[in-house]
Design an enzyme around this catalytic site. Sequence first.
Site, PDB file in Angstrom:
ATOM      1  N   LEU A  70      61.706  -1.717  37.740  1.00 24.93           N
ATOM      2  CA  LEU A  70      62.648  -0.694  37.263  1.00 24.93           C
ATOM      3  C   LEU A  70      61.965   0.346  36.384  1.00 24.93           C
ATOM      4  CD1 LEU A  70      65.865  -2.818  36.532  1.00 24.93           C
ATOM      5  CD2 LEU A  70      65.345  -1.417  38.529  1.00 24.93           C
ATOM      6  N   HIS A 239      55.598 -11.811  47.421  1.00 25.33           N
ATOM      7  CA  HIS A 239      55.245 -10.971  48.571  1.00 25.33           C
ATOM      8  C   HIS A 239      54.167 -11.520  49.511  1.00 25.33           C
ATOM      9  CE1 HIS A 239      52.296  -9.840  45.567  1.00 25.33           C
ATOM     10  NE2 HIS A 239      53.101  -9.009  44.936  1.00 25.33           N
ATOM     11  N   ASP A 312      60.441  -6.048  46.322  1.00 24.48           N
ATOM     12  CA  ASP A 312      59.277  -5.490  45.628  1.00 24.48           C
ATOM     13  C   ASP A 312      59.457  -3.976  45.486  1.00 24.48           C
ATOM     14  OD1 ASP A 312      56.943  -5.154  44.271  1.00 24.48           O
ATOM     15  OD2 ASP A 312      55.611  -5.720  45.917  1.00 24.48           O
ATOM     16  N   HIS A 316      57.744   5.249  42.815  1.00 26.44           N
ATOM     17  CA  HIS A 316      56.750   6.113  42.174  1.00 26.44           C
ATOM     18  C   HIS A 316      57.213   7.561  42.286  1.00 26.44           C
ATOM     19  CE1 HIS A 316      53.697   3.127  41.404  1.00 26.44           C
ATOM     20  NE2 HIS A 316      53.839   2.660  42.638  1.00 26.44           N
TER      21      HIS A 316
END
Lengths: 430, 210
Positions: A70, A239, A312, A316
């Site tokens: 976050l 992941h 995940d 950005h």
Amino acid sequence: MLKQFFIKNGHIVDPSQGINSTGEIFIENGKIKSVKVSKSQSVKDSDTKKVIDAEGLYVFPGFVDMHTHLREPGFQHKETIRTGTLAAIKGGFTSVCPMPNTNPVNDNEAVTEFILRKNYSEGSCYIFPIGAVTKGQRGEELAEMWMMKKAGCVAFSDDGMPVMNSLIMRRALGYSKIFDVPIISHCEDINLSDKGVMNEGKLSTLLGLKGVPCASEDIMVARDIMLSELTGGRLHIAHVSTKGSVRLIRDAKERGIRVTAETCPHYFSITEAAVKDYNTNAKVNPPLRRDEDIEAIKEALKDGTIDVIATDHAPHHTDEKMLEFDRAPSGISGLETALGLSLRLVEEGILTIEGLIGKISLNPSKILGLEKGTLKAGADADITIVDMKKEHKVEAERFESMGKNTPFEGWVLKGRTVMTICKGNIFEIS
Amino acid sequence: MGADFVVIRHASAGVPYCLSKILKASVINAGDGANEHPTQALLDMFTIKSSKGGIEGLTVAIIGDIAHSRVARSNIYGLIKLGAKVRLIGPPTLIPSGIKEFGVEVFNSIEDGIHDADVIITLRLQLERQGKGFLPSVNEYFHLYTLTSRRLKLAKDDVIVMHPGPLNRGVEITSKVADSSHSVILEQVTNGIAVRMAVLYLLTGARENA
């Protein structure tokens, strides 16, 4: 906030109660009061109360994302708790677990409390923070895990910065046994990755980009399984991207080691081919792999080797991704495409719909000890209503998330959240 | 030199044993590494016996850094031999592997571990352990494992509290507990002299006359 309302005529799928049929849910004061699956009942007083008609729609327990970034505190140009939780709601997630790689790092109770307080005033869904394993995620000294647990952390991870020192990882897994929470491991041998930026192979050579071999992940999965076996601590592998990891986790589970695992939609949806045009939106860590890895991951989802699908979600800023491939940051903005991509597994017959809901709702709740992922009477009314037939085009510009970095731009996905109910609020999603 | 006794304290485990193989003199182990501290255990058991009238059937909880404690090991051997139930309490990072096979119970929660205990032995926390990965901080240790008056209430009403010294007040034990009527820490110090005199005495003619 409505005090009382019904959701009628929807097809309810709730693996926690083995429900997969048409029915009715009664909600009172933000909690689920009752779930009825027989068609014949007709609740008279429902006439006088608000009714949500879910005819032709599927009704699921709200999704739980156990691997989210976050970005707040510290990187609010990428995402905030406000926008990230809105993106979650739009994707059908009612609980998200932010990773600690913020600035400052969530490695102490004050940061944990800040995140929770911020979410209380600005967030749309529930947040269950994940604390750092080591101070500053430096991999050197254990962080104050117990104090963070008391403040609200549900697991610990140095996500993005693997704990390279096996002794520290051993101690972390041992120490976590005091309160029986999982250590979530980002499995990567940093030395072996050697600043690689994509999967290592023919394509990386063709593109002139530095590769990361699958072994970089597999080695750490193997190590952490051994350390879990040694200490008895609970290990969750984040992941999973490789065939080799799948094999190791499957073997560990057969041997009764306390390991669980997650993968992300991009690891079963696209291969390294997505980076071909130096598309930085397909740059992710671990990197996108090959067809054979996708096949292994699908098989692992099917046979239960992989317990969870997590996003995940790694937003950005557009400017940061608009860089040379090797200089751009890794990550995919995933909250708003996860459902559509995961439903393809149901379409392909790899997972049943109950199986899928288990992996994005019940299983992560169980691993983290949350009272979520269920429509049982008494539970919080966290509910996701999905139109399984609705097709929609992925357009990053329309994301609620500030992170527009998706390699799925332009894809047409089938199945979309139309309503998310969380914290007593009803979000209609257009 | 013809010495009759060698009293040895050494940082390495096993040194007194090896020395005893090559010397004619009696070797008294005054603490070897993280292995044993037999005279401390003898004085601890003597103190328990004096307070409780016996050792058999008592529940003894040992709290703290078991992994690096020679005091804990010697007490485990002695107390089990004399019929006590021994519980070890500490974070998993400070519990040595295989210790359950010694016949003890292991607890990660101090509350569970000291419940209904007759005797509590607190161990000195080596402050240099933090930063080595065993513990996040003394602060967190305090929250999890410090023997406080509130926790002490979970033990039996007539519980006695012991510590081999020197104390880190406010780390493994609060001053309030260390100076309370339950504490027999000062008796331990006094008994230490008597027990060590007895060891020397038994190793002289007394043994031959016995």
